[in-house]
Design a protein around this motif. Structure first.
Motif, PDB file in Angstrom:
ATOM      1  N   CYS A   1      31.078  86.019  64.428  1.00 47.44           N
ATOM      2  CA  CYS A   1      32.398  85.668  64.979  1.00 47.44           C
ATOM      3  C   CYS A   1      33.165  86.916  65.392  1.00 47.44           C
ATOM      4  CB  CYS A   1      33.195  84.853  63.973  1.00 47.44           C
ATOM      5  SG  CYS A   1      32.767  83.122  64.022  1.00 47.44           S
ATOM      6  N   TYR A   2      32.935  88.039  64.721  1.00 45.34           N
ATOM      7  CA  TYR A   2      33.602  89.284  65.108  1.00 45.34           C
ATOM      8  C   TYR A   2      33.275  89.625  66.562  1.00 45.34           C
ATOM      9  CZ  TYR A   2      34.672  94.221  65.541  1.00 45.34           C
ATOM     10  OH  TYR A   2      35.151  95.426  65.993  1.00 45.34           O
ATOM     11  N   PHE A   3      32.005  89.523  66.921  1.00 43.80           N
ATOM     12  CA  PHE A   3      31.603  89.853  68.288  1.00 43.80           C
ATOM     13  C   PHE A   3      32.139  88.823  69.285  1.00 43.80           C
ATOM     14  CE2 PHE A   3      28.455  91.977  65.605  1.00 43.80           C
ATOM     15  CZ  PHE A   3      28.660  93.271  66.039  1.00 43.80           C
ATOM     16  N   LEU A   4      32.264  87.584  68.842  1.00 40.12           N
ATOM     17  CA  LEU A   4      32.877  86.564  69.693  1.00 40.12           C
ATOM     18  C   LEU A   4      34.345  86.896  69.953  1.00 40.12           C
ATOM     19  CD1 LEU A   4      32.792  83.738  71.069  1.00 40.12           C
ATOM     20  CD2 LEU A   4      33.556  82.832  68.863  1.00 40.12           C
ATOM     21  N   TYR A   5      35.072  87.303  68.921  1.00 45.67           N
ATOM     22  CA  TYR A   5      36.484  87.658  69.081  1.00 45.67           C
ATOM     23  C   TYR A   5      36.647  88.881  69.988  1.00 45.67           C
ATOM     24  CZ  TYR A   5      37.143  84.551  65.066  1.00 45.67           C
ATOM     25  OH  TYR A   5      37.147  83.484  64.220  1.00 45.67           O
TER      26      TYR A   5
ATOM     27  N   THR B   1      37.425  88.760  54.171  1.00 41.85           N
ATOM     28  CA  THR B   1      37.196  88.534  52.742  1.00 41.85           C
ATOM     29  C   THR B   1      38.498  88.227  52.009  1.00 41.85           C
ATOM     30  OG1 THR B   1      37.284  90.919  52.345  1.00 41.85           O
ATOM     31  CG2 THR B   1      35.107  89.935  52.639  1.00 41.85           C
ATOM     32  N   LEU B   2      39.592  88.854  52.405  1.00 38.69           N
ATOM     33  CA  LEU B   2      40.888  88.581  51.772  1.00 38.69           C
ATOM     34  C   LEU B   2      41.294  87.124  51.994  1.00 38.69           C
ATOM     35  CD1 LEU B   2      43.442  89.675  50.317  1.00 38.69           C
ATOM     36  CD2 LEU B   2      44.355  90.121  52.584  1.00 38.69           C
ATOM     37  N   ALA B   3      41.212  86.656  53.223  1.00 35.66           N
ATOM     38  CA  ALA B   3      41.592  85.267  53.523  1.00 35.66           C
ATOM     39  C   ALA B   3      40.623  84.290  52.884  1.00 35.66           C
ATOM     40  CB  ALA B   3      41.629  85.059  55.035  1.00 35.66           C
TER      41      ALA B   3
ATOM     42  N   SER C   1      41.389  84.200  49.143  1.00 37.71           N
ATOM     43  CA  SER C   1      42.694  83.604  48.884  1.00 37.71           C
ATOM     44  C   SER C   1      42.656  82.080  49.033  1.00 37.71           C
ATOM     45  CB  SER C   1      43.742  84.155  49.846  1.00 37.71           C
ATOM     46  OG  SER C   1      43.903  85.533  49.654  1.00 37.71           O
ATOM     47  N   VAL C   2      41.911  81.587  49.990  1.00 39.49           N
ATOM     48  CA  VAL C   2      41.887  80.144  50.263  1.00 39.49           C
ATOM     49  C   VAL C   2      40.808  79.422  49.454  1.00 39.49           C
ATOM     50  CG1 VAL C   2      41.488  78.411  52.075  1.00 39.49           C
ATOM     51  CG2 VAL C   2      42.860  80.438  52.556  1.00 39.49           C
ATOM     52  N   HIS C   3      39.611  79.970  49.396  1.00 38.72           N
ATOM     53  CA  HIS C   3      38.488  79.232  48.845  1.00 38.72           C
ATOM     54  C   HIS C   3      38.114  79.622  47.410  1.00 38.72           C
ATOM     55  CE1 HIS C   3      37.736  77.376  52.714  1.00 38.72           C
ATOM     56  NE2 HIS C   3      37.909  78.564  53.263  1.00 38.72           N
ATOM     57  N   VAL C   4      38.489  80.779  46.927  1.00 35.27           N
ATOM     58  CA  VAL C   4      38.086  81.207  45.602  1.00 35.27           C
ATOM     59  C   VAL C   4      39.240  81.041  44.606  1.00 35.27           C
ATOM     60  CG1 VAL C   4      37.291  83.147  44.195  1.00 35.27           C
ATOM     61  CG2 VAL C   4      36.345  82.777  46.470  1.00 35.27           C
ATOM     62  N   PHE C   5      40.411  81.533  44.964  1.00 34.31           N
ATOM     63  CA  PHE C   5      41.531  81.492  44.030  1.00 34.31           C
ATOM     64  C   PHE C   5      42.223  80.202  44.198  1.00 34.31           C
ATOM     65  CE2 PHE C   5      41.136  86.146  44.901  1.00 34.31           C
ATOM     66  CZ  PHE C   5      40.563  86.454  43.699  1.00 34.31           C
TER      67      PHE C   5
ATOM     68  N   ILE D   1      41.325  86.770  59.515  1.00 29.86           N
ATOM     69  CA  ILE D   1      42.086  85.754  58.786  1.00 29.86           C
ATOM     70  C   ILE D   1      41.606  84.358  59.182  1.00 29.86           C
ATOM     71  CG2 ILE D   1      44.384  84.729  58.533  1.00 29.86           C
ATOM     72  CD1 ILE D   1      45.506  87.593  58.734  1.00 29.86           C
ATOM     73  N   PHE D   2      41.397  84.134  60.473  1.00 27.84           N
ATOM     74  CA  PHE D   2      40.942  82.829  60.958  1.00 27.84           C
ATOM     75  C   PHE D   2      39.560  82.494  60.406  1.00 27.84           C
ATOM     76  CE2 PHE D   2      39.178  80.093  64.388  1.00 27.84           C
ATOM     77  CZ  PHE D   2      40.080  79.037  64.251  1.00 27.84           C
ATOM     78  N   SER D   3      38.653  83.455  60.417  1.00 27.65           N
ATOM     79  CA  SER D   3      37.301  83.218  59.900  1.00 27.65           C
ATOM     80  C   SER D   3      37.320  82.962  58.398  1.00 27.65           C
ATOM     81  CB  SER D   3      36.395  84.409  60.203  1.00 27.65           C
ATOM     82  OG  SER D   3      36.220  84.548  61.587  1.00 27.65           O
ATOM     83  N   GLY D   4      38.183  83.684  57.683  1.00 28.16           N
ATOM     84  CA  GLY D   4      38.292  83.471  56.243  1.00 28.16           C
ATOM     85  C   GLY D   4      38.851  82.112  55.898  1.00 28.16           C
ATOM     86  N   ILE D   5      39.859  81.666  56.631  1.00 30.86           N
ATOM     87  CA  ILE D   5      40.446  80.346  56.383  1.00 30.86           C
ATOM     88  C   ILE D   5      39.441  79.241  56.703  1.00 30.86           C
ATOM     89  CG2 ILE D   5      42.207  78.726  57.217  1.00 30.86           C
ATOM     90  CD1 ILE D   5      44.090  81.143  57.443  1.00 30.86           C
ATOM     91  N   LEU D   6      38.649  79.429  57.770  1.00 28.82           N
ATOM     92  CA  LEU D   6      37.625  78.443  58.112  1.00 28.82           C
ATOM     93  C   LEU D   6      36.498  78.393  57.084  1.00 28.82           C
ATOM     94  CD1 LEU D   6      37.190  78.795  61.977  1.00 28.82           C
ATOM     95  CD2 LEU D   6      38.303  76.968  60.712  1.00 28.82           C
ATOM     96  N   GLY D   7      36.374  79.425  56.269  1.00 26.25           N
ATOM     97  CA  GLY D   7      35.342  79.456  55.243  1.00 26.25           C
ATOM     98  C   GLY D   7      33.997  79.931  55.735  1.00 26.25           C
TER      99      GLY D   7
END
Length: 146
Positions: free
Chosen positions: A90-94, A137-139, A142-146, A75-81
């Protein structure tokens, strides 16, 4: 997260949280407990008793923690774009942050809870990558496409 390990009993039938009491570990030894042996640098052999129930509970706690981390990170990565390789790395960082936090919570002493260092840091690393991608991809959509 509560991790189970063998601990002295606090009294007749008293247990704290989900920690396995000594009586349970002794019963596990009679009913298929696992002895792990290791050789020390001075040549002596050390035996430890691990309860299969406690080991299973600890593995489930790590899996659940990695899943929650993947959801929040996605969710955080998706919101950041983040897109492409940046988002994937970022997954491996998390997951590295989750492992570091877990080791700090354990006080860098994994032996009472897990049989090996790799069980804490590496096992289940890729088990929640699909969850991460789903929420990423959901986030993002939701934030950047729709």
């Amino acid at each position: 997260f509560l991790f189970a390990r063998e601990r002295p009993a606090r009294g007749p039938g008293k247990k704290r949280g989900s920690v396995c009491a000594r009586g349970e570990a002794k019963m596990a030894a009679r009913q298929g407990g696992v002895f792990v042996t290791s050789k020390r640098s001075d040549g002596t052999i050390e035996k430890e008793l691990f309860s299969p129930q406690c080991m299973k509970q600890n593995a489930m706690a790590i899996t659940n923690g990695r899943t929650v981390t993947a959801i929040a990170g996605g969710i955080f990565s998706g919101i950041l774009g983040l897109t492409g390789l940046q988002g994937a790395l970022c997954y491996f960082l998390y997951m590295a942050l989750f492992s570091a936090t877990l080791l700090m919570k354990l006080g860098l002493k994994y032996q009472p809870y897990f049989t090996s260092w790799s069980q804490v840091c590496i096992d289940g690393l890729f088990s929640s990558i699909t969850t991460y991608i789903l929420f990423w991809t959901l986030a993002y959509n939701s934030v950047h496409v729709f």
